[in-house]
Structures are given as C-alpha cells and as structure tokens.
Design a protein around this motif. Structure first.
Motif, PDB file in Angstrom:
ATOM      1  N   VAL A  37       0.830  -1.198   0.000  1.00  0.00           N
ATOM      2  CA  VAL A  37       0.000   0.000   0.000  1.00  0.00           C
ATOM      3  C   VAL A  37       0.870   1.256   0.000  1.00  0.00           C
ATOM      4  CG1 VAL A  37      -1.802   1.263   1.239  1.00  0.00           C
ATOM      5  CG2 VAL A  37      -1.826  -1.250   1.191  1.00  0.00           C
ATOM      6  N   GLY A  38       2.010   1.172   0.700  1.00  0.00           N
ATOM      7  CA  GLY A  38       2.914   2.309   0.812  1.00  0.00           C
ATOM      8  C   GLY A  38       3.396   2.468   2.237  1.00  0.00           C
ATOM      9  N   HIS A  39       4.613   3.011   2.394  1.00  0.00           N
ATOM     10  CA  HIS A  39       5.255   3.181   3.696  1.00  0.00           C
ATOM     11  C   HIS A  39       5.332   1.828   4.401  1.00  0.00           C
ATOM     12  CE1 HIS A  39       7.090   5.485   6.789  1.00  0.00           C
ATOM     13  NE2 HIS A  39       6.182   5.149   7.690  1.00  0.00           N
ATOM     14  N   ALA A  40       4.655   1.640   5.542  1.00  0.00           N
ATOM     15  CA  ALA A  40       4.667   0.348   6.230  1.00  0.00           C
ATOM     16  C   ALA A  40       3.328  -0.372   6.120  1.00  0.00           C
ATOM     17  CB  ALA A  40       5.034   0.550   7.701  1.00  0.00           C
ATOM     18  N   SER A  41       2.489   0.050   5.211  1.00  0.00           N
ATOM     19  CA  SER A  41       1.140  -0.519   5.064  1.00  0.00           C
ATOM     20  C   SER A  41       1.126  -1.617   4.015  1.00  0.00           C
ATOM     21  CB  SER A  41       0.146   0.570   4.665  1.00  0.00           C
ATOM     22  OG  SER A  41       0.126   1.627   5.601  1.00  0.00           O
TER      23      SER A  41
ATOM     24  N   LYS B 100       3.903  14.775   4.527  1.00  0.00           N
ATOM     25  CA  LYS B 100       2.822  14.583   3.551  1.00  0.00           C
ATOM     26  C   LYS B 100       3.205  13.492   2.572  1.00  0.00           C
ATOM     27  CE  LYS B 100      -0.383  17.432   0.853  1.00  0.00           C
ATOM     28  NZ  LYS B 100      -0.700  16.416  -0.152  1.00  0.00           N
ATOM     29  N   ARG B 101       2.271  12.632   2.265  1.00  0.00           N
ATOM     30  CA  ARG B 101       2.584  11.528   1.372  1.00  0.00           C
ATOM     31  C   ARG B 101       2.798  12.046  -0.044  1.00  0.00           C
ATOM     32  NH1 ARG B 101      -1.209   7.224   2.704  1.00  0.00           N
ATOM     33  NH2 ARG B 101       0.143   6.021   1.316  1.00  0.00           N
ATOM     34  N   VAL B 102       3.760  11.432  -0.742  1.00  0.00           N
ATOM     35  CA  VAL B 102       4.120  11.879  -2.088  1.00  0.00           C
ATOM     36  C   VAL B 102       3.575  10.942  -3.157  1.00  0.00           C
ATOM     37  CG1 VAL B 102       6.198  13.035  -1.254  1.00  0.00           C
ATOM     38  CG2 VAL B 102       6.358  10.671  -2.090  1.00  0.00           C
ATOM     39  N   ASN B 103       2.916   9.871  -2.739  1.00  0.00           N
ATOM     40  CA  ASN B 103       2.243   9.013  -3.700  1.00  0.00           C
ATOM     41  C   ASN B 103       0.971   8.468  -3.075  1.00  0.00           C
ATOM     42  OD1 ASN B 103       3.452   6.830  -2.076  1.00  0.00           O
ATOM     43  ND2 ASN B 103       5.292   7.262  -3.265  1.00  0.00           N
ATOM     44  N   ASP B 104       0.006   8.151  -3.907  1.00  0.00           N
ATOM     45  CA  ASP B 104      -1.274   7.654  -3.413  1.00  0.00           C
ATOM     46  C   ASP B 104      -1.122   6.228  -2.880  1.00  0.00           C
ATOM     47  OD1 ASP B 104      -2.587   9.998  -4.166  1.00  0.00           O
ATOM     48  OD2 ASP B 104      -2.971   9.234  -6.189  1.00  0.00           O
ATOM     49  N   PRO B 105      -1.990   5.814  -1.966  1.00  0.00           N
ATOM     50  CA  PRO B 105      -1.961   4.417  -1.540  1.00  0.00           C
ATOM     51  C   PRO B 105      -2.069   3.474  -2.744  1.00  0.00           C
ATOM     52  CG  PRO B 105      -3.396   5.697  -0.109  1.00  0.00           C
ATOM     53  CD  PRO B 105      -3.017   6.601  -1.249  1.00  0.00           C
ATOM     54  N   GLY B 106      -1.331   2.376  -2.665  1.00  0.00           N
ATOM     55  CA  GLY B 106      -1.315   1.432  -3.784  1.00  0.00           C
ATOM     56  C   GLY B 106      -2.629   0.738  -4.021  1.00  0.00           C
ATOM     57  N   ILE B 107      -3.524   0.789  -3.054  1.00  0.00           N
ATOM     58  CA  ILE B 107      -4.895   0.318  -3.200  1.00  0.00           C
ATOM     59  C   ILE B 107      -5.811   1.464  -2.805  1.00  0.00           C
ATOM     60  CG2 ILE B 107      -6.610  -1.420  -2.515  1.00  0.00           C
ATOM     61  CD1 ILE B 107      -4.282  -3.121  -1.447  1.00  0.00           C
ATOM     62  N   ALA B 108      -6.721   1.863  -3.667  1.00  0.00           N
ATOM     63  CA  ALA B 108      -7.709   2.860  -3.279  1.00  0.00           C
ATOM     64  C   ALA B 108      -8.568   2.291  -2.149  1.00  0.00           C
ATOM     65  CB  ALA B 108      -8.584   3.222  -4.473  1.00  0.00           C
ATOM     66  N   PHE B 109      -8.935   3.140  -1.187  1.00  0.00           N
ATOM     67  CA  PHE B 109      -9.688   2.639  -0.041  1.00  0.00           C
ATOM     68  C   PHE B 109     -10.953   1.916  -0.481  1.00  0.00           C
ATOM     69  CE2 PHE B 109     -12.487   2.743   3.613  1.00  0.00           C
ATOM     70  CZ  PHE B 109     -11.639   2.418   4.661  1.00  0.00           C
ATOM     71  N   ASP B 110     -11.634   2.452  -1.476  1.00  0.00           N
ATOM     72  CA  ASP B 110     -12.875   1.832  -1.935  1.00  0.00           C
ATOM     73  C   ASP B 110     -12.641   0.523  -2.675  1.00  0.00           C
ATOM     74  OD1 ASP B 110     -14.359   3.854  -0.805  1.00  0.00           O
ATOM     75  OD2 ASP B 110     -14.530   5.018  -2.655  1.00  0.00           O
ATOM     76  N   ALA B 111     -11.383   0.231  -3.033  1.00  0.00           N
ATOM     77  CA  ALA B 111     -11.058  -1.029  -3.716  1.00  0.00           C
ATOM     78  C   ALA B 111     -10.623  -2.125  -2.739  1.00  0.00           C
ATOM     79  CB  ALA B 111      -9.955  -0.801  -4.751  1.00  0.00           C
ATOM     80  N   LEU B 112     -10.581  -1.813  -1.448  1.00  0.00           N
ATOM     81  CA  LEU B 112     -10.191  -2.825  -0.469  1.00  0.00           C
ATOM     82  C   LEU B 112     -11.205  -3.964  -0.429  1.00  0.00           C
ATOM     83  CD1 LEU B 112      -9.007  -0.691   2.582  1.00  0.00           C
ATOM     84  CD2 LEU B 112      -7.603  -2.319   1.303  1.00  0.00           C
ATOM     85  N   PRO B 113     -10.730  -5.193  -0.304  1.00  0.00           N
ATOM     86  CA  PRO B 113     -11.641  -6.307  -0.044  1.00  0.00           C
ATOM     87  C   PRO B 113     -12.090  -6.260   1.410  1.00  0.00           C
ATOM     88  CG  PRO B 113      -9.399  -7.080   0.069  1.00  0.00           C
ATOM     89  CD  PRO B 113      -9.317  -5.631  -0.333  1.00  0.00           C
ATOM     90  N   PRO B 114     -13.018  -7.119   1.816  1.00  0.00           N
ATOM     91  CA  PRO B 114     -13.418  -7.134   3.226  1.00  0.00           C
ATOM     92  C   PRO B 114     -12.220  -7.408   4.136  1.00  0.00           C
ATOM     93  CG  PRO B 114     -14.941  -8.425   1.892  1.00  0.00           C
ATOM     94  CD  PRO B 114     -13.804  -8.067   0.996  1.00  0.00           C
ATOM     95  N   ILE B 115     -11.990  -6.530   5.096  1.00  0.00           N
ATOM     96  CA  ILE B 115     -10.837  -6.659   5.986  1.00  0.00           C
ATOM     97  C   ILE B 115     -11.276  -7.351   7.273  1.00  0.00           C
ATOM     98  CG2 ILE B 115      -9.062  -5.420   7.264  1.00  0.00           C
ATOM     99  CD1 ILE B 115      -8.778  -5.358   4.177  1.00  0.00           C
TER     100      ILE B 115
END
Length: 324
Positions: free
Chosen positions: A69-73, A102-117
C-alpha cells in the motif's frame, strides 16, 4: 486519556515500557540539535507510482498475496483471510491534517477497492503506523479485529469506540480466522503520540503463521547487533518471508537505535534466516534526511556486497504485488 496500567514486568516498570536490553534513546535536546542542524534533501512534492492494485475478494489455500500500500502498510491475503498491517490512507503522518509529513504518492490500493478486511495489525503508536482516521474508516466499513501491543488499544478505543482493538504483550500468540495466528515479538523501538506519553504504550513486530509458512513483519526497528532477529529465527523459524524496513535512517547518530539502514536490513535478513524479504518503510513520507531514492539504491548495493541476489530482497512501489 487512560493509559496502560498492568503488572510490572521485565519491560514495564508500572508506568512506562522499555527495552531491557536496549540503548537509551536520544533526549529532546538531541532532537532539537538534529532539527537545527539538518540539511535534508528536498523530496519531490509528488512521486506517483505507476501501479495500482485491485485485490481479489479472497485468496484461498496456501497462496499468500502481498500488496504494498505504501510506507509500512500492507494487505496480506491468504487462507480466505484479509489482513492489513499498519494501515494509513491519510495524506499526512501527523496528529493534524494541515501540517506534518505529507505523502508523495497515493496508496497502492484505493480505499474503496479494499476487499473485506478481517484483521488489522498495528505495530505501535507513532503517527505513520497508528493512523486513527484510517482505523475509524475501516471500523465503519468492515468492523475488523485490531491486534496491537499493550496500550495502543486504549488510544484507539478512546478516539473511536467502534474500533475493535485488543492489546497484547510481547510473546503472546493470538489466533485469527481460518487457522492463522500471530505472535507479537520484541523489536528495538519506542512509542509516543504526544510530548507526555513517551513509552506509555508498547511496540512490537509480528510473526504471522499461515498454511504456506511463517511471515515475519517488522514495521519499525533498530538493528541492535541483530540479537532480536536471531531470537525470532531460533524461536519461530523457519521463516518463509520477512517484511523489513529500509528507510527513515539518516542521520545515523540520532536514528541508529530506532531505525535500520539498508545494510542493517540485509544483515537482519541474514540473521532471521527468511527465505525471501520485502522492503518496507520507504518512499512515501519524508520523515528523515535521506533522499527519496537512497534506501532502494543502498539496499541494492548492500545485497551485492553480501552476495545475495537482489530477487531475494525486493523493494516494491505502491500498488505492486508479490505472491508466494
């Protein structure tokens, strides 16, 4: 806010947690000295990743899917279970929305694209790892179980009672869905969310048990001569894969006890004995003084010097995926 108040142990003195074998962390004076003398290179305002992941709803069987996802995610999918590690979808790693890294790139998965967590692992209380806005969004949408070291659960539930957080101590093993389990293991770090709560919550790494083998997830740690990495090898090995941090390490005089540099991360891989490693904690938030591309460049040089194939320790961009 209520803080942890459990029994005294070899790493809790009744008020604060500590590493019984660690080195004393730098003081506020040292921090101010760093801030006044730093000459950090400026990161670009935006470094968008060319990748974006849309994960499947589930991964069955023994395959493990890792999405950066980015950073430690990370999103880890295996055995029909979806696990997020240190999720941060916020624009800043900060207690406020208008200042801070401030983050310099978007999360590698859009929040709305997450599967059920199903489960979230949160390693400690620093803002680039414990992101309350993201945890609240996850609680509202998925109601996942949140497994975290002692004291961090109180910070979460105080902020939002919907966050189903549970606090655990080092060496505690927690069973998850579908035969998975996670053990919280010692790591060389510290914790705080403000000027007056230093080390009032615990920090940890994770060993995740899966049908395909054990996964060692290190979100933040100093190297400390490799003692803790060898302990994980001896007590939890063999390890199929390790996620190891490679960024936020410069200047070394200030950060050595809390963050590894890439050479130390390669040594940690050797010490823990994992078959493969993925790099983490780089390229998203400028927290310290190295250039944005320095961790990956130094990682490749360290691998070459150690005669370890680069394919054994891979640095992904947000949105890239590895399956084993």
């Amino acid at each position: 806010m209520k803080t942890y108040g459990g029994p005294v142990s070899d790493h809790f003195d009744g008020r604060r947690f500590y590493d019984p074998e660690g080195t004393r962390l730098k003081s506020l004076w040292h921090f101010l000295k760093w801030q006044l003398t730093r000459g950090r290179p400026r990161w670009p305002d935006r470094v968008p990743s060319p990748y974006a992941d849309t994960p499947p709803p589930r991964i069955a069987g023994e395959t493990i899917r890792f999405s950066f996802v980015g950073h430690a995610s990370w999103l880890i999918q295996t055995a029909g279970t979806n696990i997020l590690v240190d999720p941060i979808w916020s624009d800043r790693a900060s207690p406020v929305s208008f200042a801070g890294p401030k983050r310099v790139n978007d999360p590698g998965i859009a929040f709305d694209a997450l599967p059920p967590i199903d489960t979230v692992l949160v390693s400690h209380g620093h803002y680039d790892h414990l992101d309350l806005p993201t945890l609240s969004r996850l609680a509202a949408k998925f109601s996942p179980r949140v497994v975290t070291p002692l004291g961090n659960d109180l910070a979460m539930t105080h902020a939002d009672a919907r966050i189903l957080a549970e606090g655990f101590d080092w060496d505690q093993r927690v069973e998850i869905d579908n035969g998975l389990a996670v053990t919280l293991v010692r790591t060389r770090h510290w914790s705080a969310r403000g000027p007056f709560d230093r080390n009032k919550s615990l920090w940890a790494s994770f060993v995740l048990e899966t049908p395909a083998g054990k996964i060692y997830v290190v979100c933040d740690s100093g190297y400390g001569g490799g003692r803790l990495f060898r302990r994980v090898r001896d007590e939890h090995g063999p390890l199929r894969l390790a996620i190891l941090p490679i960024g936020a390490y410069d200047p070394r005089w200030f950060l050595r006890e809390q963050h590894m540099d890439p050479m130390e991360a390669v040594n940690a891989l050797i010490d823990c004995g994992a078959e493969q490693a993925l790099a983490s904690h780089h390229g998203t938030f400028q927290l310290t003084d190295e250039a944005i591309d320095a961790p990956v460049t130094a990682l490749h040089a360290a691998l070459d010097q150690a005669n370890i194939p680069r394919r054994r320790f891979v640095a992904l961009k947000p949105g890239q995926v590895v399956e084993i």
